[in-house]
Design an enzyme around this catalytic site. Structure first.
Site, mmCIF file in Angstrom:
data_model
loop_
_atom_site.group_PDB
_atom_site.id
_atom_site.type_symbol
_atom_site.label_atom_id
_atom_site.label_comp_id
_atom_site.label_asym_id
_atom_site.label_seq_id
_atom_site.Cartn_x
_atom_site.Cartn_y
_atom_site.Cartn_z
ATOM 1 N N THR A 71 0.831 -1.216 0.000
ATOM 2 C CA THR A 71 0.000 0.000 0.000
ATOM 3 C C THR A 71 0.859 1.257 0.000
ATOM 4 N N GLY B 27 2.779 -2.793 7.958
ATOM 5 C CA GLY B 27 2.820 -3.367 9.305
ATOM 6 C C GLY B 27 4.174 -3.993 9.567
ATOM 7 N N GLU C 216 -6.144 -5.774 4.258
ATOM 8 C CA GLU C 216 -6.193 -7.006 3.473
ATOM 9 C C GLU C 216 -7.354 -6.997 2.497
HETATM 10 C C1 LIG Z 1 1.630 -16.895 14.641
HETATM 11 C C2 LIG Z 1 0.169 -16.760 14.563
HETATM 12 C C3 LIG Z 1 -0.312 -15.357 14.267
HETATM 13 C C4 LIG Z 1 -1.808 -15.331 14.273
HETATM 14 C C5 LIG Z 1 -2.328 -13.953 13.978
HETATM 15 C C6 LIG Z 1 -3.811 -13.925 14.035
HETATM 16 C C7 LIG Z 1 -4.340 -12.509 14.065
HETATM 17 C C8 LIG Z 1 -4.244 -11.819 12.731
HETATM 18 C C9 LIG Z 1 -4.925 -10.481 12.809
HETATM 19 C C10 LIG Z 1 -4.282 -9.509 11.867
HETATM 20 C C11 LIG Z 1 -4.713 -9.771 10.454
HETATM 21 C C12 LIG Z 1 -4.349 -8.991 9.462
HETATM 22 C C13 LIG Z 1 -3.389 -7.874 9.635
HETATM 23 C C14 LIG Z 1 -3.610 -6.838 8.614
HETATM 24 C C15 LIG Z 1 -2.559 -6.985 7.558
HETATM 25 C C16 LIG Z 1 -2.903 -6.156 6.391
HETATM 26 C C17 LIG Z 1 -2.156 -6.255 5.296
HETATM 27 C C18 LIG Z 1 -2.564 -5.535 4.114
HETATM 28 O O1 LIG Z 1 -3.515 -4.785 4.093
HETATM 29 S S1 LIG Z 1 -1.608 -5.909 2.762
HETATM 30 C C19 LIG Z 1 -2.351 -5.001 1.435
HETATM 31 C C20 LIG Z 1 -3.708 -5.570 1.076
HETATM 32 N N1 LIG Z 1 -4.186 -4.908 -0.085
HETATM 33 C C21 LIG Z 1 -5.257 -5.341 -0.775
HETATM 34 O O2 LIG Z 1 -5.911 -6.295 -0.409
HETATM 35 C C22 LIG Z 1 -5.567 -4.589 -2.028
HETATM 36 C C23 LIG Z 1 -7.010 -4.836 -2.466
HETATM 37 N N2 LIG Z 1 -7.125 -4.656 -3.901
HETATM 38 C C24 LIG Z 1 -6.919 -5.703 -4.724
HETATM 39 O O3 LIG Z 1 -6.695 -6.822 -4.316
HETATM 40 C C25 LIG Z 1 -7.030 -5.356 -6.207
HETATM 41 O O4 LIG Z 1 -7.458 -4.048 -6.396
HETATM 42 C C26 LIG Z 1 -8.000 -6.275 -6.906
HETATM 43 C C27 LIG Z 1 -7.301 -7.538 -7.060
HETATM 44 C C28 LIG Z 1 -9.245 -6.432 -6.101
HETATM 45 C C29 LIG Z 1 -8.342 -5.729 -8.278
HETATM 46 O O5 LIG Z 1 -7.296 -6.136 -9.088
HETATM 47 P P1 LIG Z 1 -7.107 -5.489 -10.534
HETATM 48 O O6 LIG Z 1 -7.326 -4.034 -10.401
HETATM 49 O O7 LIG Z 1 -5.833 -5.994 -11.041
HETATM 50 O O8 LIG Z 1 -8.227 -5.998 -11.522
HETATM 51 P P2 LIG Z 1 -9.267 -7.175 -11.561
HETATM 52 O O9 LIG Z 1 -10.324 -6.918 -10.558
HETATM 53 O O10 LIG Z 1 -9.699 -7.306 -12.967
HETATM 54 O O11 LIG Z 1 -8.489 -8.512 -11.174
HETATM 55 C C30 LIG Z 1 -7.671 -9.143 -12.150
HETATM 56 C C31 LIG Z 1 -7.922 -10.635 -12.138
HETATM 57 O O12 LIG Z 1 -7.261 -11.179 -10.995
HETATM 58 C C32 LIG Z 1 -8.183 -11.897 -10.218
HETATM 59 N N3 LIG Z 1 -7.769 -11.698 -8.828
HETATM 60 C C33 LIG Z 1 -7.804 -10.543 -8.147
HETATM 61 N N4 LIG Z 1 -7.315 -10.725 -6.894
HETATM 62 C C34 LIG Z 1 -6.985 -12.022 -6.806
HETATM 63 C C35 LIG Z 1 -6.447 -12.822 -5.754
HETATM 64 N N5 LIG Z 1 -6.140 -12.294 -4.548
HETATM 65 N N6 LIG Z 1 -6.221 -14.128 -5.986
HETATM 66 C C36 LIG Z 1 -6.535 -14.632 -7.209
HETATM 67 N N7 LIG Z 1 -7.063 -13.955 -8.255
HETATM 68 C C37 LIG Z 1 -7.271 -12.650 -8.030
HETATM 69 C C38 LIG Z 1 -9.520 -11.301 -10.521
HETATM 70 O O13 LIG Z 1 -10.544 -12.211 -10.218
HETATM 71 C C39 LIG Z 1 -9.377 -11.047 -11.987
HETATM 72 O O14 LIG Z 1 -9.534 -12.282 -12.645
HETATM 73 P P3 LIG Z 1 -10.254 -12.348 -14.101
HETATM 74 O O15 LIG Z 1 -10.349 -13.816 -14.386
HETATM 75 O O16 LIG Z 1 -9.346 -11.582 -14.995
HETATM 76 O O17 LIG Z 1 -11.591 -11.692 -13.906
HETATM 77 C C1 LIG Z 2 -4.672 -1.791 10.422
HETATM 78 C C2 LIG Z 2 -4.168 -1.802 9.005
HETATM 79 C C3 LIG Z 2 -3.038 -2.547 8.683
HETATM 80 C C4 LIG Z 2 -2.553 -2.528 7.383
HETATM 81 N N1 LIG Z 2 -1.395 -3.213 7.096
HETATM 82 C C5 LIG Z 2 -0.882 -3.154 5.848
HETATM 83 C C6 LIG Z 2 0.358 -3.803 5.542
HETATM 84 O O1 LIG Z 2 0.995 -4.401 6.387
HETATM 85 N N2 LIG Z 2 0.844 -3.717 4.265
HETATM 86 C C7 LIG Z 2 0.174 -3.040 3.278
HETATM 87 O O2 LIG Z 2 0.654 -3.002 2.139
HETATM 88 N N3 LIG Z 2 -1.016 -2.400 3.546
HETATM 89 C C8 LIG Z 2 -1.535 -2.445 4.795
HETATM 90 N N4 LIG Z 2 -2.720 -1.800 5.085
HETATM 91 C C9 LIG Z 2 -3.344 -0.977 4.048
HETATM 92 C C10 LIG Z 2 -4.620 -1.633 3.516
HETATM 93 O O3 LIG Z 2 -4.305 -2.731 2.711
HETATM 94 C C11 LIG Z 2 -5.410 -0.582 2.735
HETATM 95 O O4 LIG Z 2 -5.807 0.425 3.628
HETATM 96 C C12 LIG Z 2 -6.639 -1.237 2.092
HETATM 97 O O5 LIG Z 2 -6.225 -2.055 1.026
HETATM 98 C C13 LIG Z 2 -7.634 -0.193 1.597
HETATM 99 O O6 LIG Z 2 -7.017 0.656 0.636
HETATM 100 P P1 LIG Z 2 -7.049 2.240 0.842
HETATM 101 O O7 LIG Z 2 -6.643 2.526 2.211
HETATM 102 O O8 LIG Z 2 -6.308 2.822 -0.300
HETATM 103 O O9 LIG Z 2 -8.574 2.619 0.713
HETATM 104 P P2 LIG Z 2 -9.281 3.174 -0.619
HETATM 105 O O10 LIG Z 2 -9.226 2.153 -1.686
HETATM 106 O O11 LIG Z 2 -8.793 4.520 -0.909
HETATM 107 O O12 LIG Z 2 -10.800 3.196 -0.095
HETATM 108 C C14 LIG Z 2 -11.439 4.410 0.225
HETATM 109 C C15 LIG Z 2 -12.898 4.272 -0.195
HETATM 110 O O13 LIG Z 2 -12.941 4.199 -1.613
HETATM 111 C C16 LIG Z 2 -13.756 3.117 -2.030
HETATM 112 N N5 LIG Z 2 -13.267 2.561 -3.288
HETATM 113 C C17 LIG Z 2 -11.979 2.449 -3.686
HETATM 114 N N6 LIG Z 2 -11.902 1.868 -4.890
HETATM 115 C C18 LIG Z 2 -13.172 1.608 -5.282
HETATM 116 C C19 LIG Z 2 -13.759 0.997 -6.432
HETATM 117 N N7 LIG Z 2 -13.019 0.530 -7.444
HETATM 118 N N8 LIG Z 2 -15.090 0.892 -6.469
HETATM 119 C C20 LIG Z 2 -15.861 1.331 -5.448
HETATM 120 N N9 LIG Z 2 -15.381 1.934 -4.339
HETATM 121 C C21 LIG Z 2 -14.047 2.054 -4.257
HETATM 122 C C22 LIG Z 2 -13.586 2.095 -0.905
HETATM 123 O O14 LIG Z 2 -14.706 1.184 -0.892
HETATM 124 C C23 LIG Z 2 -13.543 2.977 0.324
HETATM 125 O O15 LIG Z 2 -14.865 3.250 0.759
HETATM 126 C C24 LIG Z 2 -3.228 -1.789 6.382
HETATM 127 C C25 LIG Z 2 -4.373 -1.053 6.702
HETATM 128 C C26 LIG Z 2 -4.855 -1.062 8.009
HETATM 129 C C27 LIG Z 2 -6.082 -0.270 8.351
#
Ligand SMILES: CCCCCCCCCC/C=C\CCC/C=C/C(=O)SCCNC(=O)CCNC(=O)[C@H](O)C(C)(C)COP(=O)(O)OP(=O)(O)OC[C@H]1O[C@@H](n2cnc3c(N)ncnc32)[C@H](O)[C@@H]1OP(=O)(O)O
Ligand SMILES: Cc1cc2nc3c(=O)[nH]c(=O)nc-3n(C[C@H](O)[C@H](O)[C@H](O)COP(=O)(O)OP(=O)(O)OC[C@H]3O[C@@H](n4cnc5c(N)ncnc54)[C@H](O)[C@@H]3O)c2cc1C
Length: 616
Positions: A141, A180, A383
């Site tokens: 991110t 994180g 996530e």
């Molecule tokens: C030791 C024990 C410890 C125990 C601990 C227990 C407690 C744990 C608590 C804590 C838990 C969590 C901590 C938080 C950590 C947080 C980390 C983060 O936040 S990391 C960053 C996360 N970011 C995201 O998730 C970003 C979200 N956005 C996206 O994923 C993309 O925008 C997406 C994929 C939704 C859109 O992708 P894109 O823009 O490329 O276009 P498409 O939508 O067309 O997707 C293309 C194509 O890919 C397929 N697709 C998308 N995602 C996936 C996937 N993940 N896997 C497989 N395939 C995927 C999608 O279906 C499309 O397919 P198609 O056939 O072309 O339609």
């Molecule tokens: C506690 C915490 C831990 C995290 N840890 C990590 C980490 O370790 N590593 C890491 O890489 N990231 C981490 N993140 C970041 C996290 O993955 C992002 O915050 C998350 O993916 C959401 O993206 P954003 O913050 O850009 O929100 P945005 O995407 O900007 O969302 C803002 C608003 O826009 C809307 N929106 C955005 N796109 C669209 C769309 N296409 N259509 C409709 N609505 C839309 C959303 O629904 C939302 O309401 C963490 C976040 C938190 C809160």
């Protein structure tokens, strides 16, 4: 400490063996025994004792949790634990409802190495990472982008002369943010919760890394800079799949804690009068309190069931992918996306309802409900933000409609979309869980068809799929939620059917919870059932009566059903949720122990003194 008489009485009722239900929740008696052993390994070890984390500042909290997390890692290594559930038991017993500083290393750094590193790279990084000889994080991110991965601005330019990638975050919005466990450049500052995690920022300025730092199992860059695509490009998204697949069970765990606290406390708390002169009843005897908590109790069990199922499904798919079979990756992705989105959203709403149901004491950190809430609620954003993930599920459902038209077989989790549904007989007030499941599947099927018709019309008009989707995103999200509820109810019914065979008394009480879950879901969308002519007003009136009747059946079982979650008091860390129900005495003791009561409030005298001196 003696048992609170209310809870003692509650535990004399019930129609099932609590311990047997705990064994079922753990996956068997041996797993319960191992969990107890591991919890005791933590609770009896003085290294895990320390200040009450609820009284600590952010800096103190981070330091204390880091100290404990290192002790967790040492204990896990000392006991040679490599099962994720057992490792989570040790972690949860030590973290007092917080997220530990090294969590991201485990869930977001090690996982991608496991999934995308080739054998050489595994030797170089995965093995030391698993031993915590290297500590990593997941820096995806950026300040300007989190959801839209294709919008990320960080650059990795290949320098063919040095065989290196040159990393840059070229703009302010490209700065890596929220990372994180990012211990290098800086912390992004105080947050709503997650105080135990140092979410960092990371600016990259011509940072050079060797070519072979690119995880090469799924795609690689050759010496001359040629990019060799992975067999299935989507597998690079896989690192986000693992945490998403685990988060439904994390949601179930957190909601189970909250309902345990709220239901036990609702049996200890007496308030107001039902019959004048007959004393103050337990607040759990009010129908409104039951209406707040019993659907959440049912939800906790439903989410635990489907959370276990999702983890098993995901693990099977990952094994298939490791053998080069990608045919179930799409289904795994959309199931994890939908379940993670719906379950974590409903869980944070549920934790808040539990907090409100405890009145003022629910607002105190003594209850730990605020701590559980602020640490859980991040999971609706982290996530994968809720709407983003639901849209992923919705797009997949639109493809299913096309597959159906073309006669292409559907994945098992959406097979019900190809079924026909009809309901002729009038529903009375004892609708069974299978009929409730059919109704929920019917609504999802009809909704999917309804939404698909709008999207198709838009596509015909504009020829642009993104535009067509964007115009109908609200109903696409609702369609994804309806499907996900069908997945949850199907998993719950399937599991309860299985338990009814193996343990009828436990199965019977769980079938009541399954009915509560199904009836609550249907009543929440009653308009759709009328509009699709599946139910009539009389049906809805009857299942509303059924719900209140189910509450009367669950009332005498409620404390036993939360006891079955088997949270040790030191793990739950909630004075309201104590097993012995001795709330008031311990609330007062806890408050008196607060450092705030120990500090000399010199500031108070100093400023009040000013008031007195001032000529007001
Ligand atoms: C030791 C024990 C410890 C125990 C601990 C227990 C407690 C744990 C608590 C804590 C838990 C969590 C901590 C938080 C950590 C947080 C980390 C983060 O936040 S990391 C960053 C996360 N970011 C995201 O998730 C970003 C979200 N956005 C996206 O994923 C993309 O925008 C997406 C994929 C939704 C859109 O992708 P894109 O823009 O490329 O276009 P498409 O939508 O067309 O997707 C293309 C194509 O890919 C397929 N697709 C998308 N995602 C996936 C996937 N993940 N896997 C497989 N395939 C995927 C999608 O279906 C499309 O397919 P198609 O056939 O072309 O339609
Ligand atoms: C506690 C915490 C831990 C995290 N840890 C990590 C980490 O370790 N590593 C890491 O890489 N990231 C981490 N993140 C970041 C996290 O993955 C992002 O915050 C998350 O993916 C959401 O993206 P954003 O913050 O850009 O929100 P945005 O995407 O900007 O969302 C803002 C608003 O826009 C809307 N929106 C955005 N796109 C669209 C769309 N296409 N259509 C409709 N609505 C839309 C959303 O629904 C939302 O309401 C963490 C976040 C938190 C809160």
């Amino acid at each position: 400490m003696p048992m609170n008489p209310d809870l003692e009485k509650e535990r004399q009722g019930g129609t099932f063996d609590v311990e047997q239900l705990t064994h079922i929740l753990d996956g068997g008696r041996d797993k319960t025994l191992k969990r107890h052993f591991l919890e005791q390994e933590v609770l009896k070890d003085p290294v895990f004792r320390g200040p009450d984390t609820r009284f600590l500042s952010r800096e103190e909290l981070f330091g204390e949790l880091l100290r404990k997390h290192v002790a967790v890692i040492k204990k896990t290594q000392e006991l040679s634990i490599d099962d994720i559930n057992e490792a989570s038991t040790i972690y949860s017993a030590a973290m007092n409802n917080n997220v530990g500083p090294l969590t991201l290393h485990s869930v977001a750094f090690v996982a991608p190495l496991d999934l995308m590193a080739d054998d050489e790279q595994k030797k170089k990084w995965l093995i030391p990472a698993k031993k915590y000889e290297i500590i990593g994080c997941y820096a995806q991110t950026e300040l300007g982008h989190g959801s839209f991965i294709r919008g990320l601005e960080t650059r990795a330019d290949y320098d063919v002369n040095t065989q290196q990638f040159v990393l840059n975050t070229p703009t302010e919005t490209a700065i890596k943010w929220w990372v994180g466990g990012c211990v290098a450049v800086g912390d992004i500052g105080p947050k709503f919760g997650f105080g135990g995690v140092d979410n960092g920022y990371l600016c990259l300025n011509n940072v050079r890394i060797p070519r072979d730092n690119l995880l090469a199992k799924t795609g690689k860059v050759l010496e001359d800079g040629t990019y060799v695509k992975p067999e299935n490009p989507k597998v690079v998204y896989g690192s986000m799949l693992g945490i998403r697949a685990a988060l439904p069970k994390v949601g179930a765990y957190n909601l189970s804690k909250a309902v345990t606290i709220a239901i036990r406390y609702s049996c200890v708390r007496h308030q107001s009068e039902i019959k004048p002169g007959c004393g103050e009843p337990q607040v759990l005897d009010y129908q409104t309190q039951q209406h707040k908590l019993f659907p959440l109790l049912a939800t906790a069990y439903a989410f635990h069931t489907v959370g276990v199922w999702m983890l098993d499904f995901h693990s099977t798919v990952m094994n298939e992918i490791n053998e080069g079979h990608y045919h179930r990756l799409a289904e795994d992705h959309v199931l994890a996306a939908g379940l993670k989105a719906v379950i974590n959203w409903k869980t944070h709403e549920g934790i808040e309802i539990c907090r409100f149901s405890c009145g003022g004491h629910g607002y105190s950190l003594a209850s730990s409900l605020p701590v559980i809430y602020v640490n859980h609620v991040a999971n609706s954003t982290a996530e994968g933000e809720t709407v983003i993930l639901l849209l992923q599920t919705a797009v997949y459902l639109m493809k299913c409609v096309i597959d159906l038209e073309q006669g292409t077989p559907l994945d098992p989790s959406v097979a019900y979309l190809d079924q026909s549904f009809s309901k002729s007989e009038q529903w009375c007030s004892d609708v069974d869980m299978h009929s409730l499941l059919k109704a929920i599947q019917f609504r999802s099927k009809k909704f999917t068809e309804y939404v698909s018709s709008f999207v198709k019309k838009e596509l015909m008009a504009t020829g642009n799929q993104q535009l067509a989707f964007n115009k109908h995103k609200v109903i696409l999200v609702e369609c994804a939620k309806a499907h996900t509820e069908a997945v949850i109810m199907n998993a719950f019914v399937t599991k309860v059917d299985e338990i009814l065979q193996s343990n009828p008394s436990v199965g019977k009480v769980l079938s009541l919870l399954c009915q509560i879950y199904g009836v609550t879901e249907i009543l929440a969308h009653s308009g759709d059932y009328i509009q699709y002519e599946y139910l009539r007003k009389i049906d809805l009136d009857n299942i509303q009566d059924q719900l209140f009747k189910l509450y009367t059946y669950i009332r005498p079982e409620a404390v036993l059903l939360v006891d079955a979650f088997d949270f040790h008091d030191e793990v739950l860390k909630s004075i309201l949720g104590r097993y012995d129900g001795q709330v008031y005495e311990n609330m007062f003791k806890w408050a008196k122990a607060s450092p705030f009561n120990k500090q000399d409030q010199g500031t108070f005298r100093k400023y009040i003194q000013q008031l007195k001196q001032a000529k007001l």
